[in-house]
Design an enzyme around this catalytic site. Structure first.
Site, short mmCIF file in Angstrom:
data_model
loop_
_atom_site.label_atom_id
_atom_site.label_comp_id
_atom_site.label_asym_id
_atom_site.label_seq_id
_atom_site.Cartn_x
_atom_site.Cartn_y
_atom_site.Cartn_z
CG ASP A 1 9.78 -0.05 4.67
OD1 ASP A 1 10.24 -1.13 5.04
OD2 ASP A 1 8.66 0.09 4.15
CB ILE B 1 -0.95 -0.01 1.22
CG1 ILE B 1 -1.89 -1.22 1.13
CG2 ILE B 1 -1.75 1.30 1.30
CD1 ILE B 1 -2.79 -1.42 2.34
CG LEU C 1 14.13 -1.97 3.24
CD1 LEU C 1 15.50 -1.94 2.55
CD2 LEU C 1 13.06 -1.53 2.24
NE ARG D 1 -11.40 -12.98 4.52
CZ ARG D 1 -12.05 -13.86 5.28
NH1 ARG D 1 -13.36 -13.92 5.26
NH2 ARG D 1 -11.40 -14.67 6.08
CB ALA E 1 5.68 0.92 9.27
CE1 TYR F 1 -1.70 -6.34 11.41
CE2 TYR F 1 -3.83 -7.39 11.07
CZ TYR F 1 -2.88 -6.46 10.69
OH TYR F 1 -3.11 -5.65 9.61
CB SER G 1 7.03 -7.39 4.64
OG SER G 1 6.40 -6.16 4.95
N GLY G 2 8.77 -5.03 2.94
CA GLY G 2 8.77 -4.17 1.75
C GLY G 2 10.08 -4.30 0.99
N1 LIG Z 1 -3.15 -5.13 2.59
C1 LIG Z 1 -4.32 -5.11 3.21
O1 LIG Z 1 -5.33 -5.62 2.67
C2 LIG Z 1 -4.47 -4.49 4.58
C3 LIG Z 1 -5.70 -4.62 5.24
C4 LIG Z 1 -5.83 -4.06 6.50
C5 LIG Z 1 -4.81 -3.33 7.06
N2 LIG Z 1 -3.63 -3.21 6.39
C6 LIG Z 1 -2.58 -2.40 7.01
O2 LIG Z 1 -2.06 -1.52 6.02
C7 LIG Z 1 -0.67 -1.28 6.27
C8 LIG Z 1 0.15 -1.61 5.02
O3 LIG Z 1 -0.07 -2.97 4.69
P1 LIG Z 1 0.57 -3.63 3.38
O4 LIG Z 1 -0.42 -4.63 2.88
O5 LIG Z 1 1.09 -2.60 2.48
O6 LIG Z 1 1.75 -4.47 4.06
P2 LIG Z 1 3.28 -4.59 3.60
O7 LIG Z 1 3.85 -5.69 4.44
O8 LIG Z 1 3.38 -4.70 2.13
O9 LIG Z 1 3.87 -3.19 4.04
C9 LIG Z 1 4.29 -2.93 5.35
C10 LIG Z 1 5.59 -2.13 5.25
O10 LIG Z 1 6.01 -1.81 6.58
C11 LIG Z 1 7.41 -2.09 6.68
N3 LIG Z 1 7.70 -2.37 8.08
C12 LIG Z 1 7.35 -3.46 8.80
N4 LIG Z 1 7.85 -3.36 10.04
C13 LIG Z 1 8.52 -2.19 10.11
C14 LIG Z 1 9.25 -1.53 11.12
N5 LIG Z 1 9.42 -2.09 12.33
N6 LIG Z 1 9.80 -0.34 10.87
C15 LIG Z 1 9.68 0.24 9.63
N7 LIG Z 1 9.00 -0.34 8.63
C16 LIG Z 1 8.43 -1.55 8.86
C17 LIG Z 1 7.63 -3.27 5.76
O11 LIG Z 1 8.98 -3.45 5.37
C18 LIG Z 1 6.73 -2.91 4.60
O12 LIG Z 1 7.39 -2.10 3.67
C19 LIG Z 1 -0.32 -2.11 7.49
O13 LIG Z 1 -0.43 -1.31 8.63
C20 LIG Z 1 -1.40 -3.18 7.52
O14 LIG Z 1 -1.61 -3.68 8.83
C21 LIG Z 1 -3.42 -3.77 5.16
#
Ligand SMILES: NC(=O)c1ccc[n+]([C@@H]2O[C@H](COP(=O)([O-])OP(=O)(O)OC[C@H]3O[C@@H](n4cnc5c(N)ncnc54)[C@H](O)[C@@H]3O)[C@@H](O)[C@H]2O)c1
Length: 311
Positions: free
Chosen positions: A32, A13, A34, A209, A73, A141, A36-37
């Protein structure tokens, strides 16, 4: 033009949000770790600070001089929150408090738009789920995401931080990770169907969903930053449309012009809640537009990315 910090900007996102902010002419810094990104998700024009949101100093430094913060994040994994409870809590809740705390130290406080999750409704059967439905978080979570919303109210009431949260449903689109608990299933379906293998659905395939396209999600994130709302409000980001995993698999197969075979595995009770469909009315009333990308169109765009990204 404004200066924005995006935590988690290298993720699914976050990287779409960064692209949009840059296209709108803003200056973007990403914090970030990195985990998971990927840095290759990030356009060159964005500055990357490699750091941990669980580290208050790293957050304070990254926040310095910013006009706003998008806090995305998180360790978005139910399995990780089970296996490494303490660390995921430090990141998912501790990191959010660090963001609010750094935001309130600026003069005036820096506005924050953050990602909550529809997962906090847990097994509440009141479908479609409105924002007033009782949260019934089933995992660490989800408890942390709910706590983020409570702390957002503290940030607003006690510290005067303008803050808006979004309970995202199942966001999907280009660059989604196949291991995402939300919509990773779409990449997995694409990969199995392209190899002519049957797709695996949990239980009877009737898990339902609310899939929402990434482009629609980004519109709300940016709108909330430019028109901050009072009272640390939270909004569902959803379509209100129910799609079963079986329907999803068939639609992906149809778009790929391949047959879809199904096989089932037992669902995991804490993760695979049966029905998760949101009520978007409050969101639409506040922002004046809907998540209107159809699942077919969104999947087409996702498939185009998927096909191009295959070796
Ligand atoms: N994808 C969805 O459908 C969804 C649904 C509900 C909520 N969310 C929330 O949206 C947000 C983004 O989700 P996403 O799907 O892009 O996930 P993602 O895992 O692709 O992105 C999360 C990012 O946060 C970074 N990150 C993780 N821990 C970190 C830390 N300690 N310090 C700095 N960076 C850190 C990761 O490297 C990654 O780039 C999250 O908060 C997630 O809980 C996503």
């Amino acid at each position: 033009m404004a200066r924005y910090l995006v935590t988690g900007g290298c993720g699914f996102i976050g990287s779409h949000l960064v692209e949009r902010l840059l296209a709108d002419g803003h200056e973007v810094t990403v914090l970030d770790d990195l985990s998971s990104g990927k840095s290759e998700n990030l356009p060159d024009a964005a500055a990357l600070i490699y750091g941990d949101v669980a580290d208050p100093l790293a957050v304070a430094e990254a926040m310095s001089g910013q006009d706003g913060c998008f806090h995305l994040a998180a360790i978005a994994s139910v399995e990780r929150s089970r296996d490494d409870w303490a660390r995921t809590h430090q990141v998912n809740l501790g990191g959010t408090i660090n963001v609010f705390d750094a935001a309130r130290r600026a003069d005036p406080p820096i506005p924050v738009v953050y990602a909550s999750s529809a997962a906090l409704y847990g097994d509440n059967p009141a479908v479609p789920l409105s924002e007033s439905a009782e949260p019934r978080p089933l995992t660490a979570y989800c408890v942390d995401k709910l706590a983020c919303e409570h702390y957002a109210r503290v940030a607003d009431r006690v510290h005067g931080v303008p803050v808006v949260g979004f309970r995202l449903f199942n966001v999907y689109g280009p660059r989604q990770s196949p291991i995402s608990p939300y919509s990773g299933v779409i990449s997995l379906f694409m990969s199995r169907i392209s190899r002519g293998e049957p797709v695996t659905v949990f239980g009877d395939g009737e898990l339902v969903r609310d899939f929402v396209y990434i482009g629609d999600v980004i519109q709300y994130l940016t709108a909330a930053m430019t028109q901050p709302l009072p009272g640390a409000q939270v909004f569902n980001v959803c379509t209100g449309t129910a799609t079963s995993l079986k329907q999803l698999a068939r639609l992906v197969g149809e778009l790929m012009e391949k047959d879809t075979g199904l096989q089932s595995t037992p669902p995991a009770p804490e993760r695979d809640i049966r029905v998760s469909v949101g009520d978007p009315r409050r969101l639409m009333a506040e922002f004046g537009f809907a998540c209107d990308t159809s699942l077919r169109d969104g999947l087409r765009k996702t498939l185009k990315w998927y096909t191009a990204s295959q070796p």
